[in-house]
Design a protein around this motif. Structure first.
Motif, PDB file in Angstrom:
ATOM      1  N   ARG A 115      -1.779  -3.423  -8.981  1.00 15.37           N
ATOM      2  CA  ARG A 115      -0.768  -4.417  -9.344  1.00 15.37           C
ATOM      3  C   ARG A 115      -1.165  -5.134 -10.623  1.00 15.37           C
ATOM      4  N   GLY A 143       1.865  -1.173 -10.310  1.00 13.78           N
ATOM      5  CA  GLY A 143       2.571  -1.292  -9.043  1.00 13.78           C
ATOM      6  C   GLY A 143       3.305  -2.616  -8.902  1.00 13.78           C
ATOM      7  N   SER A 144       4.235  -2.663  -7.946  1.00 17.34           N
ATOM      8  CA  SER A 144       5.078  -3.862  -7.768  1.00 17.34           C
ATOM      9  C   SER A 144       5.626  -4.326  -9.114  1.00 17.34           C
ATOM     10  N   ASP A 165       8.323  -1.346  -6.381  1.00 19.52           N
ATOM     11  CA  ASP A 165       8.101  -1.198  -4.942  1.00 19.52           C
ATOM     12  C   ASP A 165       9.268  -0.437  -4.322  1.00 19.52           C
ATOM     13  N   ASN A 204       8.853   0.357  -0.697  1.00 22.19           N
ATOM     14  CA  ASN A 204       8.747  -0.025   0.712  1.00 22.19           C
ATOM     15  C   ASN A 204       9.159   1.123   1.635  1.00 22.19           C
ATOM     16  N   TRP A 257       6.637   7.739  -1.152  1.00 22.82           N
ATOM     17  CA  TRP A 257       6.053   6.987  -2.267  1.00 22.82           C
ATOM     18  C   TRP A 257       5.491   7.900  -3.361  1.00 22.82           C
TER      19      TRP A 257
END
Ligand code: ATP
Ligand code: MG
Length: 171
Positions: free
Chosen positions: A9, A36-37, A75, A77, A82
């Motif tokens: 992240r 990420g995110s 993201d 989820n 993924w």
């Protein structure tokens, strides 16, 4: 030619991440740095935008003998798909580096070679610790590469995270 992949992240990019990248650079010619995110920002746990994190990473890696591609990964989820999600956003890569058990599991199930990365001074080189110091007004700058200090200052990051943390605690 070997191209690697490393995801985090990077809230913010700190000296632990940088040590990992320096180690990876000994083994690969090119590296995709997955952010990420990427869709998260302006919260206590994810204060910086994807664009700000790209700046931190690009400026910190400029002196390494390594072609790097920062790629924002939003993201999803939905862990079962993924890896497909990552691949849909990234240049092709030969090997993924991670010490995160879920990331290792997902890549291995998808048939991607995974190499472990060891921890560097994890007692203090942790994003949570850096953010807590930013909020408390303690020394955070010694835990990140110098270019990250510049980016945080340029973006008003300390004022932002301190104000967000106040609003969190006030409900
Ligand atoms: P946070 O506390 O916000 O989760 P973090 O330091 O764990 O921050 P991440 O962006 O979650 O940072 O980390 C990305 C990857 O880098 C993770 O797989 C993490 O294990 C690894 N990493 C983080 N800090 C270190 C460190 N000091 N040494 C080696 N790897 C690290
Ligand atoms: Mg983490």
């Amino acid at each position: 030619m070997i191209r690697g992949f490393y995801i985090g992240r990077f809230q913010p990019y700190h000296d632990g991440h940088h040590s990992v990248v320096e180690r990876i650079a000994e083994e690969v010619d090119e590296l995709v740095v997955g952010i990420g995110s990427a869709d998260q920002s302006h919260t206590s746990s994810d204060p910086f935008t994807a664009g700000e994190r790209i700046m931190m990473i690009t400026k910190s890696l400029v002196d390494l003998d390594l072609v790097t591609y920062p790629v924002p990964i939003e993201d999803l989820n939905r862990n079962s798909v993924w890896v497909s999600h990552v691949k849909s956003m990234s240049p092709d890569f030969d090997v993924a580096y991670s010490n995160n058990p879920l990331v290792v599991q997902l890549f291995e199930e998808a048939g991607v070679e995974v190499r472990g990365s060891k921890m560097f001074n994890r007692e203090v080189l942790e994003g949570t610790e850096v953010r807590e110091r930013m909020i408390a007004g303690d020394d955070w700058a010694s835990l990140v590469p110098d270019p990250v200090v510049e980016v945080v200052e340029e973006t008003g990051g300390i004022q932002r995270i301190q104000r967000i943390a106040r609003s969190d605690s006030n409900g």
